[in-house]
Design a protein around this motif. Sequence first.
Motif, mmCIF file in Angstrom:
data_model
loop_
_atom_site.group_PDB
_atom_site.id
_atom_site.type_symbol
_atom_site.label_atom_id
_atom_site.label_comp_id
_atom_site.label_asym_id
_atom_site.label_seq_id
_atom_site.Cartn_x
_atom_site.Cartn_y
_atom_site.Cartn_z
ATOM 1 N N ASN A 81 35.216 47.267 52.245
ATOM 2 C CA ASN A 81 34.607 47.151 50.926
ATOM 3 C C ASN A 81 35.262 46.059 50.094
ATOM 4 O O ASN A 81 34.839 45.809 48.964
ATOM 5 C CB ASN A 81 34.675 48.495 50.185
ATOM 6 C CG ASN A 81 36.086 49.023 50.088
ATOM 7 O OD1 ASN A 81 36.735 49.224 51.120
ATOM 8 N ND2 ASN A 81 36.582 49.241 48.889
ATOM 9 N N TRP A 139 21.754 38.846 48.008
ATOM 10 C CA TRP A 139 22.771 38.935 46.950
ATOM 11 C C TRP A 139 23.996 38.102 47.335
ATOM 12 O O TRP A 139 24.544 37.360 46.513
ATOM 13 C CB TRP A 139 23.172 40.396 46.710
ATOM 14 C CG TRP A 139 24.054 40.564 45.501
ATOM 15 C CD1 TRP A 139 23.655 40.823 44.226
ATOM 16 C CD2 TRP A 139 25.494 40.433 45.468
ATOM 17 N NE1 TRP A 139 24.757 40.863 43.397
ATOM 18 C CE2 TRP A 139 25.890 40.636 44.126
ATOM 19 C CE3 TRP A 139 26.463 40.177 46.430
ATOM 20 C CZ2 TRP A 139 27.221 40.587 43.724
ATOM 21 C CZ3 TRP A 139 27.797 40.109 46.035
ATOM 22 C CH2 TRP A 139 28.164 40.315 44.690
ATOM 23 N N ARG A 159 38.492 43.867 39.328
ATOM 24 C CA ARG A 159 39.749 44.553 39.636
ATOM 25 C C ARG A 159 40.423 45.029 38.357
ATOM 26 O O ARG A 159 40.957 46.143 38.306
ATOM 27 C CB ARG A 159 40.668 43.634 40.434
ATOM 28 C CG ARG A 159 40.250 43.555 41.911
ATOM 29 C CD ARG A 159 40.626 42.256 42.579
ATOM 30 N NE ARG A 159 42.051 41.945 42.536
ATOM 31 C CZ ARG A 159 42.964 42.549 43.290
ATOM 32 N NH1 ARG A 159 42.616 43.492 44.129
ATOM 33 N NH2 ARG A 159 44.228 42.219 43.205
HETATM 34 C C1 OKV Z 1 38.386 48.436 45.162
HETATM 35 C C2 OKV Z 1 36.908 50.276 44.943
HETATM 36 C C3 OKV Z 1 37.162 48.723 43.133
HETATM 37 C C4 OKV Z 1 36.215 52.116 46.425
HETATM 38 C C5 OKV Z 1 34.055 42.168 44.971
HETATM 39 C C6 OKV Z 1 33.641 40.443 46.574
HETATM 40 C C7 OKV Z 1 31.962 40.862 44.767
HETATM 41 C C8 OKV Z 1 35.653 41.740 46.707
HETATM 42 C C9 OKV Z 1 35.270 42.463 45.588
HETATM 43 C C10 OKV Z 1 35.881 43.937 43.707
HETATM 44 C C11 OKV Z 1 36.448 45.288 43.442
HETATM 45 C C12 OKV Z 1 37.986 45.002 45.284
HETATM 46 C C13 OKV Z 1 37.443 43.638 45.582
HETATM 47 C C14 OKV Z 1 38.051 48.010 43.906
HETATM 48 C C15 OKV Z 1 37.819 49.572 45.687
HETATM 49 C C16 OKV Z 1 36.596 49.847 43.664
HETATM 50 C C17 OKV Z 1 35.620 50.777 43.048
HETATM 51 C C18 OKV Z 1 35.363 51.783 44.121
HETATM 52 C C19 OKV Z 1 35.212 53.151 46.664
HETATM 53 C C20 OKV Z 1 33.263 41.163 45.451
HETATM 54 C C21 OKV Z 1 34.848 40.731 47.193
HETATM 55 F F1 OKV Z 1 31.318 41.957 44.467
HETATM 56 F F2 OKV Z 1 32.213 40.234 43.648
HETATM 57 F F3 OKV Z 1 31.241 40.095 45.546
HETATM 58 N N1 OKV Z 1 36.078 43.500 45.077
HETATM 59 N N2 OKV Z 1 37.838 45.318 43.857
HETATM 60 N N3 OKV Z 1 36.198 51.424 45.247
HETATM 61 O O1 OKV Z 1 38.622 46.589 41.835
HETATM 62 O O2 OKV Z 1 40.074 46.391 43.755
HETATM 63 O O3 OKV Z 1 37.021 51.871 47.287
HETATM 64 S S1 OKV Z 1 38.764 46.577 43.256
#
Ligand code: OKV
Length: 249
Positions: A81, A139, A159
Amino acid sequence: QVCALFISDLHLQPAHPATSEAFFDFLERHARRAQQLYLLGDLFEYWAGDDDISDPLHQQIIAALRRVSDAGVAVYWIAGNRDFLVGPQFAAAAGLTLLPETFVTDIAGQRVVVLHGDAQCTEDIKYMEFRAMVRQPAWQQQFVAMPLAQRKAIIAGMRENSRKDQGDKSYEIMDVTPQAIRDVFAATGADVMIHGHTHRPALHHVDGKRRYVLPDWEPEATPPRGGWIAIDVQGAVTRHDLGGAIIPA
Ligand code: OKV
Ligand code: MN
């Protein structure tokens, strides 16, 4: 004689050099001698797109993976994720094969299903919606069309929000749901499931089948966290800590 090794959730990042060191050590000492290496998601703390490949840490990681694949190990990748934007450029540079989010394969006579595990946390409705959006190719195409600096800023903002909004805790309490796990076993006919994401390393028995959960890596925590799962040529599945010691079932 090791057939396949499985790791996930290293969250590699410049701020935690000890984790990268532990990873490089694992690759040189253990992965090089396996037939297959499965990277089951969240190898990176985040991946903003394949045009970030020239980042110094990314170059180090690519070179280390390349040494393993050049040694004849088949290296496979399932997105997590945090690093779902890894694409064909990274795969080619590292010498690995991108797999779909759920992958079934025969290893030493057993039907094994591998996955990251985030899609099975079905009670986290908000995250499931977010996931459905960001996993769409259209997307992702739009997102990576933005300048790299802008993507990094967007991810940093997410984040930051997730840190102060609910704190890191609220999604860490989310685990996979039993029904989602039964669905994966039913859909794949697997005997063994291996996944990460939840940071709850364990062996669970489900309707006569086994579900192995990988640990996240933080070698400098007390106690240190990290390790891998191995399947040997006889089909025996073992869990290992960072020192390589077998964790008793
Ligand atoms: C980590 C989780 C927030 C669970 C976003 C591309 C995008 C990476 C990201 C953003 C969020 C990790 C990196 C975070 C884990 C959450 C909420 C729930 C279930 C993108 C690459 F979207 F922009 F393309 N992310 N972050 N969750 O805030 O650390 O694990 S994080
Ligand atoms: Mn994860």
